[in-house]
Write a protein that holds these residues in place. Structure first.
Motif, mmCIF file in Angstrom:
data_model
loop_
_atom_site.group_PDB
_atom_site.id
_atom_site.type_symbol
_atom_site.label_atom_id
_atom_site.label_comp_id
_atom_site.label_asym_id
_atom_site.label_seq_id
_atom_site.Cartn_x
_atom_site.Cartn_y
_atom_site.Cartn_z
ATOM 1 N N MET A 1 0.848 -1.170 0.000
ATOM 2 C CA MET A 1 0.000 0.000 0.000
ATOM 3 C C MET A 1 0.895 1.235 0.000
ATOM 4 N N ALA A 2 0.654 2.147 -0.910
ATOM 5 C CA ALA A 2 1.410 3.395 -1.022
ATOM 6 C C ALA A 2 0.704 4.505 -0.270
ATOM 7 N N PHE A 3 1.496 5.384 0.329
ATOM 8 C CA PHE A 3 0.925 6.554 0.985
ATOM 9 C C PHE A 3 2.019 7.600 1.163
ATOM 10 N N LEU B 1 3.960 -0.010 2.408
ATOM 11 C CA LEU B 1 3.911 -1.179 3.289
ATOM 12 C C LEU B 1 3.513 -2.394 2.476
ATOM 13 N N ASP B 2 4.271 -3.468 2.673
ATOM 14 C CA ASP B 2 3.985 -4.715 1.981
ATOM 15 C C ASP B 2 4.436 -5.838 2.902
ATOM 16 N N ASP B 3 3.560 -6.758 3.207
ATOM 17 C CA ASP B 3 3.887 -7.863 4.110
ATOM 18 C C ASP B 3 5.061 -8.707 3.630
ATOM 19 N N ARG B 4 5.327 -8.687 2.323
ATOM 20 C CA ARG B 4 6.463 -9.456 1.789
ATOM 21 C C ARG B 4 7.802 -8.842 2.166
ATOM 22 N N PHE B 5 7.793 -7.547 2.493
ATOM 23 C CA PHE B 5 9.028 -6.830 2.815
ATOM 24 C C PHE B 5 8.833 -6.030 4.106
ATOM 25 N N PRO B 6 8.671 -6.707 5.239
ATOM 26 C CA PRO B 6 8.335 -6.004 6.479
ATOM 27 C C PRO B 6 9.408 -5.030 6.959
ATOM 28 N N GLU B 7 10.633 -5.215 6.532
ATOM 29 C CA GLU B 7 11.721 -4.323 6.952
ATOM 30 C C GLU B 7 11.782 -3.037 6.132
#
Length: 98
Positions: free
Chosen positions: A1-3, A30-36
């Protein structure tokens, strides 16, 4: 999700791409695949050969280009590599978001 991005920033990015320039757009993401990772930089160009050549100097492979039907194909830069490339490109205005 972009913001955390302004509509004008997206318009400017697309205009540069339409003009055949290498264009950079950094935004919170934010993307669950790249939490860092909390940001992404999209590096686009209408001329895919030019984009691939640009990416090669940073070790990016042509097959990593996100091909879009709307003409706004781009590389996605994430994490430390994102910061390294933005630093080498002298794009300090993008780095503060990271």
């Amino acid at each position: 999700m972009a913001f955390g991005i302004k509509r004008q920033d997206v318009k400017d990015w697309k205009r540069k791409i339409d003009n055949g320039e290498i264009a950079f757009l950094t935004h919170y993401w934010l993307d669950d695949r790249f939490p860092e990772c909390k940001t992404v930089t999209k590096v686009g160009c209408q001329d895919l050969d030019r984009l691939a050549t640009w990416g090669r100097k940073y070790g990016l492979r042509r097959e990593w280009i996100h091909h879009r039907k709307d003409g706004y194909s781009h590389f996605d830069l994430l994490g430390e590599r994102q910061k390294e490339i933005l630093t080498q490109e002298g794009l300090v205005e993008h780095i503060w978001k990271i």
